[in-house]
Design an enzyme around this catalytic site. Structure first.
Site, PDB file in Angstrom:
ATOM      1  N   ASP A   1       0.874  -1.158   0.000  1.00  0.00           N
ATOM      2  CA  ASP A   1       0.000   0.000   0.000  1.00  0.00           C
ATOM      3  C   ASP A   1       0.922   1.223   0.000  1.00  0.00           C
ATOM      4  O   ASP A   1       2.101   1.127   0.349  1.00  0.00           O
ATOM      5  CB  ASP A   1      -0.869  -0.031   1.261  1.00  0.00           C
ATOM      6  CG  ASP A   1      -1.688   1.222   1.447  1.00  0.00           C
ATOM      7  OD1 ASP A   1      -2.385   1.620   0.509  1.00  0.00           O
ATOM      8  OD2 ASP A   1      -1.604   1.818   2.540  1.00  0.00           O
ATOM      9  N   LEU A   2       0.412   2.388  -0.393  1.00  0.00           N
ATOM     10  CA  LEU A   2       1.228   3.603  -0.415  1.00  0.00           C
ATOM     11  C   LEU A   2       0.901   4.538   0.754  1.00  0.00           C
ATOM     12  O   LEU A   2       1.702   4.710   1.658  1.00  0.00           O
ATOM     13  CB  LEU A   2       1.039   4.332  -1.745  1.00  0.00           C
ATOM     14  CG  LEU A   2       1.548   3.613  -3.000  1.00  0.00           C
ATOM     15  CD1 LEU A   2       1.233   4.446  -4.249  1.00  0.00           C
ATOM     16  CD2 LEU A   2       3.043   3.362  -2.915  1.00  0.00           C
ATOM     17  N   ASP A   3      -0.301   5.136   0.733  1.00  0.00           N
ATOM     18  CA  ASP A   3      -0.661   6.148   1.722  1.00  0.00           C
ATOM     19  C   ASP A   3      -0.653   5.593   3.141  1.00  0.00           C
ATOM     20  O   ASP A   3      -1.294   4.560   3.426  1.00  0.00           O
ATOM     21  CB  ASP A   3      -2.054   6.714   1.416  1.00  0.00           C
ATOM     22  CG  ASP A   3      -2.108   7.437   0.088  1.00  0.00           C
ATOM     23  OD1 ASP A   3      -1.046   7.829  -0.419  1.00  0.00           O
ATOM     24  OD2 ASP A   3      -3.230   7.624  -0.437  1.00  0.00           O
TER      25      ASP A   3
ATOM     26  N   ASP B   1      -1.198  -0.542   6.051  1.00  0.00           N
ATOM     27  CA  ASP B   1      -1.563  -0.046   7.386  1.00  0.00           C
ATOM     28  C   ASP B   1      -3.024  -0.275   7.727  1.00  0.00           C
ATOM     29  O   ASP B   1      -3.396  -0.196   8.899  1.00  0.00           O
ATOM     30  CB  ASP B   1      -1.272   1.455   7.481  1.00  0.00           C
ATOM     31  CG  ASP B   1      -2.233   2.271   6.623  1.00  0.00           C
ATOM     32  OD1 ASP B   1      -3.003   3.075   7.183  1.00  0.00           O
ATOM     33  OD2 ASP B   1      -2.235   2.106   5.392  1.00  0.00           O
TER      34      ASP B   1
END
Length: 238
Positions: free
Chosen positions: A16-18, A188
């Site tokens: 995941d990025l954000d 996250d």
């Protein structure tokens, strides 16, 4: 690093990025402020536009079509388009204005600060495994200096339904030719990242950046395979 399930063979890692590789909150907060300024200055009829009006229109669009949630960029653009039309702009003016606003949005959205330790960890992991990015958001890894670590990036909307749906996870598997069970997905969010990946047969790593207790977090649906508090911990798997 905490282990909740036995780890099997890992042949690829998806991220995941954000809020997984960087703190996304200040980026979005500033982007929203700068985007509103841009829209207010785009046309005299928009000079007194308030952000609350845009949020109300976004909510209306979601109520009318729940599927728009899967493409957050287009959802934002359509909201700006409708706001501009309702403020008195013609259809062509609103269309051009909405695309211009999203170009401005993309500029500020990419002003992301990635901690050096995360760069170091990604560089080390990329030497051992193919890495891919899977995001529901609209951050651009190339613009924020992350693209060199990833084989490719998949985004909700253009590349399928948003996580936790299986679409992008399956696409990553198909593109690399690696079975889902040999992926480790790192994220996250306990719903979109952990529950989403585990439910489609992947292995999951929860990055717990807020010192949450997995046994007491309300959105914990499925146990991840491992839990870490910093990305660098993953290099222990090398």
């Amino acid at each position: 690093m905490k282990f909740y399930r036995p780890l099997n063979r890992i042949e690829a890692i998806s991220f995941d990025l954000d809020d997984t590789l960087y703190d996304n909150y200040p980026v979005i907060r500033r982007t929203d402020v700068e985007t509103l300024k841009f829209i207010q200055g785009y046309h005299p009829a928009l000079a007194n536009l308030q952000g609350e009006f845009i949020r109300e229109v976004r909510a209306e669009l979601l109520e009318q079509d729940a599927e728009i949630y899967h493409d957050v960029t287009e959802w934002r653009r359509q909201a700006v388009f409708h706001v501009m039309q309702r403020s008195g702009l013609t259809e062509n003016e609103a269309s051009e204005g909405s695309f211009a606003a999203m170009k401005n949005f993309a500029h500020w959205r990419s002003k992301i600060t990635v901690p050096q330790e995360n760069h170091d960890a990604l560089a080390a992991l990329a030497k051992r495994w193919p890495l891919v990015a899977i995001t529901n958001g609209n951050a651009d890894p190339e613009a924020c200096g992350l693209s060199q670590y990833f084989q490719f990036t998949l985004r909700g909307g253009p590349d399928g339904r948003a996580k936790p749906y299986v679409d992008m996870y399956q696409t990553a598997s198909d593109k690399l030719g690696i079975p889902l069970e040999q992926f480790l997905h790192v994220g996250d969010d306990l719903t979109t990242d952990v529950a989403g990946s585990v439910s489609c047969g992947m292995q999951a790593c929860w990055i717990n950046l807020r010192e949450g207790n997995l046994m007491h977090v309300k959105d914990a649906r499925l146990l991840p395979h491992i839990e870490i508090s910093q990305l660098a911990s993953l290099t222990a798997l090398l």
